[in-house]
Each structure stands twice: as C-alpha cells, then as structure tokens.
Design a protein around this motif. Structure first.
Motif: not given
Length: 276
Positions: A16-17, A137-139, A108-110, A197-199
């Motif tokens: 995943a990384a 990734p963006a986080q 800008g979205r993560s 996934g983010a939720k």
C-alpha cells in the motif's frame, strides 16, 4: 523500498505504501489540469504496480482487483474456473488500487486511499480477512493489521460535553437517502468525506464515530478498511447486523456499518427504523 517483508500483514502495508508513493509522484507529474486523465492514469499505475508485485512475491495467490476486467461480474457456478480462480483459491488478495479517484484528481484533497487486503479460506471469522492495509498517501500514513491503531478515543464533543455526540462519516456526493433522518433520530452530526477507505479510516483514528453506507459498493471498497477496523476492535457488519463476507461469487457488497462497539446496538436499531 527494497525487498518486501514476507509476513502478510507487513507485506500489505509495504504494498500500500509503494502504490501510494507512485500515486503521489503521478499527481506531482501530471498536475490537476485534466482531471479525467489523472484519474485514469492513477487507476492504471497503481493497479499495474500492485499486480506486478503480487505476481512476483505471492505467485500462488489469487487476486480480485477493481481494475481487473470483469471484476464486477457475478460469476455463474458453471463458468470456466480459470477465469475466476479466486473462487476456488485458499488465499485471495482483494485490491482497490485507488479508492476515491474523484478526490485523487482534486488538488488539495487528501481523502483518497489504496486498499490491500488478504482473504483466506482458513480464517476463523466469517469475513475471512486475515491481513490488510489502508494507505492514505496524501496524509502520509498507512493503517494496517500488523500494527493496528489503538482503539479510537471518544470524540472531542462527547469528552468535553459529557454527552454522546455521534459523528457519522457521510459521502459528500452520494449519502444514503435515509441518513439525515437517522442522524436526527440518534442525535448525530454528519461529517462529509470522500472515499470509503478515508471514511472508515476516520472511524479507526477517532475522527468520527461511525460510517454507514447503503448506496452500493463492492468487496474491494471495504475489505482492507474492515480488516484494519476489526483488528483495532471496532464493530463492522452489514446494516442488518449480519456478517460481512468476502470472496463471494457476486463481489457486490452494497452496505455496511463500521463504528465504535459501544454504539453498534444503538445504530443497528436506528438502521432498522430508517433503512427499510
């Protein structure tokens, strides 16, 4: 990143990384002028990388990826088993190479993710998930089963007010039609977010208390996040309370509830009142 670790949970985290870094590099290279091209390129580059690494390091395992041809089909029992080897396999990697392509292509979205999960026939739980990782990734973080996060803390509102203010993660574009009424019923606040996934990651980390979905999903949308959520000690089920199941003939898994265990009974009761 060198050779991957051999233990499945650590391997999922490594994979995943790696995919996440490739997606960040692609964002930087292509920019956000052509969102459609960026979305298509993101799906492809992540899928290709994950498929290549699985073929190299886990050649005996089957794979179900969102980007596979025919991945959304419900296979008939008499279908050529070579085309659907996962149905007879003992181990199946369930992959969403880029969960939240819309958010990925917005500057800008993560709130987008990479999902890597492993289903095993020998697993003791009905869902069959034995390893998983959710790359954000963006986080700059990966949530995983080999180092599951601590059980999430109570939300700030509940801790300071001494009352339970439930925060429900909700789709910012396709929330279930009944969710507003349910939130009013249980005294909850809706928190719009992007990908599934983010939720679920937000529930795992304590940013929200629950995520309810009933608008149609597939196994790859939830397998990795559910693996990490249950490893963390959270509740995860269908909205009728039945078990989530993976590597099924039909990969559609249209609804789920992921929440703090102390809220499960209350939210399942509310779902009975509002989701019918």
């Amino acid at each position: 990143m060198g050779s991957p670790p051999m233990i499945d949970g650590a391997f999922a985290r490594w994979l995943a990384a790696r995919a996440g870094q490739v997606l960040l590099d692609l964002r930087a290279e292509l920019g956000f002028t052509d969102a459609g091209a960026l979305r298509s390129a993101g799906d492809k580059v992540s899928h290709d990388l994950i498929r290549t690494e699985l073929a190299k390091w886990r050649p005996g395992d089957a794979v179900l990826s969102e980007e596979d041809e025919g991945s959304r089909l419900a296979w008939a029992a008499e279908v050529n088993t070579e085309a659907v080897s996962r149905l007879a396999a003992d181990r199946v990697w369930i992959i969403d190479p880029l969960d939240g392509t819309r958010e990925f292509a917005e500057e800008g979205r993560s709130d987008w993710a990479v999902h890597v999960a492993l289903w095993a026939r020998s697993a003791p739980s009905p869902q069959g998930l034995v390893a998983g990782a959710v790359g954000l990734p963006a986080q700059h973080r990966v949530l995983c089963t080999d180092y599951p996060p601590a059980y999430p803390p109570m939300t700030v509102e509940a801790a300071t007010a001494g009352t339970r203010v439930i925060r429900l993660a909700a789709s910012r574009s396709r929330p279930p039609v009944f969710l507003t009424d349910l939130a009013e019923d249980v005294g909850a606040k809706l928190v719009p977010m992007g990908s599934a996934g983010a939720k679920i990651a937000a529930v795992i980390t304590g940013e929200v208390d629950a995520y309810i979905h009933a608008g149609g999903q597939y196994e790859w949308d939830s397998a990795a996040p559910v693996a990490v959520a249950t490893a963390t000690g959270l509740h995860a089920s269908r909205i009728d309370g039945s078990a989530l199941k993976y590597n099924e003939v039909d990969p559609r898994l249209p609804d789920l509830l992921v929440c703090r265990k102390d809220l499960a009974t209350r939210l399942l009761a509310a779902l009975q009142r509002h989701s019918g």
